[in-house]
Design an enzyme around this catalytic site. Sequence first.
Site, PDB file in Angstrom:
ATOM      1  N   ASN A  87       0.783  -1.245  -0.119  1.00  0.00           N
ATOM      2  CA  ASN A  87      -0.019  -0.154  -0.137  1.00  0.00           C
ATOM      3  C   ASN A  87       0.903   1.323  -0.087  1.00  0.00           C
ATOM      4  O   ASN A  87       1.694   1.344   0.812  1.00  0.00           O
ATOM      5  CB  ASN A  87      -0.833   0.099   1.317  1.00  0.00           C
ATOM      6  CG  ASN A  87      -1.713  -1.240   1.154  1.00  0.00           C
ATOM      7  OD1 ASN A  87      -2.181  -1.814   0.223  1.00  0.00           O
ATOM      8  ND2 ASN A  87      -2.219  -1.776   2.464  1.00  0.00           N
ATOM      9  N   GLN A  94      -1.949   3.299   2.855  1.00  0.00           N
ATOM     10  CA  GLN A  94      -0.735   3.259   3.613  1.00  0.00           C
ATOM     11  C   GLN A  94      -0.697   3.923   4.971  1.00  0.00           C
ATOM     12  O   GLN A  94      -1.072   4.942   4.935  1.00  0.00           O
ATOM     13  CB  GLN A  94       0.507   3.651   2.866  1.00  0.00           C
ATOM     14  CG  GLN A  94       2.101   3.411   3.854  1.00  0.00           C
ATOM     15  CD  GLN A  94       3.198   3.897   2.864  1.00  0.00           C
ATOM     16  OE1 GLN A  94       3.029   4.443   1.869  1.00  0.00           O
ATOM     17  NE2 GLN A  94       4.235   3.791   3.599  1.00  0.00           N
ATOM     18  N   HIS A 100       6.749  -1.499   3.369  1.00  0.00           N
ATOM     19  CA  HIS A 100       6.406  -2.821   3.843  1.00  0.00           C
ATOM     20  C   HIS A 100       5.619  -3.594   2.713  1.00  0.00           C
ATOM     21  O   HIS A 100       4.777  -3.192   2.045  1.00  0.00           O
ATOM     22  CB  HIS A 100       5.760  -2.962   5.265  1.00  0.00           C
ATOM     23  CG  HIS A 100       4.458  -2.189   5.149  1.00  0.00           C
ATOM     24  ND1 HIS A 100       4.609  -0.794   5.339  1.00  0.00           N
ATOM     25  CD2 HIS A 100       3.061  -2.237   5.169  1.00  0.00           C
ATOM     26  CE1 HIS A 100       3.483  -0.254   5.432  1.00  0.00           C
ATOM     27  NE2 HIS A 100       2.516  -1.017   5.274  1.00  0.00           N
ATOM     28  N   HIS A 102       2.737  -6.657   2.668  1.00  0.00           N
ATOM     29  CA  HIS A 102       2.015  -7.646   3.336  1.00  0.00           C
ATOM     30  C   HIS A 102       1.984  -9.024   2.531  1.00  0.00           C
ATOM     31  O   HIS A 102       2.102  -9.053   1.119  1.00  0.00           O
ATOM     32  CB  HIS A 102       0.505  -7.054   3.121  1.00  0.00           C
ATOM     33  CG  HIS A 102       0.197  -5.993   4.108  1.00  0.00           C
ATOM     34  ND1 HIS A 102      -0.394  -6.131   5.277  1.00  0.00           N
ATOM     35  CD2 HIS A 102       0.497  -4.652   3.580  1.00  0.00           C
ATOM     36  CE1 HIS A 102      -0.580  -4.577   5.656  1.00  0.00           C
ATOM     37  NE2 HIS A 102      -0.147  -3.776   4.455  1.00  0.00           N
TER      38      HIS A 102
END
Length: 114
Positions: A87, A94, A100, A102
């Site tokens: 995101n 986000q 990051h 997922h």
Amino acid sequence: MTDCLFCKIINGEIPSQKVYEDDKIYAFNDIDPQAPVHFLVIPKEHISSALELSDANAGIVAHIFATVAKLAREMGFADGGYRVVNNCGADGGQTVGHLHFHVLAGRNIGWPPG
Ligand code: 5GP
Ligand code: ZN
């Protein structure tokens, strides 16, 4: 970065359930899992979002995807399949300003996203 939540997780200031670690990346279970398998993979270097990727630092993304494939086999969700999500920014959903990915598995994740 001192006030970054995920940098604090990397340095152990905030506890997390480790899934994997090497010199470049750290993976840990999401605190609010959306699937039977839901962990996050982050670079140890602070990169605030996918928008900050360039040819100079994007090699970490290849390393993350290759590591996720290895973990999929080791953790037993390679055959069932999985989804890797990033995101980026407000409209992308986000909420933490440290790059990051997922990793979601263990059920049919569904498409399209909400
Ligand atoms: P984003 O919405 O930015 O793509 O994802 C951030 C993710 O970080 C969310 O899925 C959220 O549940 C997770 N998260 C937020 N704070 C913590 C925390 O303190 N520990 C862990 N393990 N996950 C967190
Ligand atoms: Zn950070």
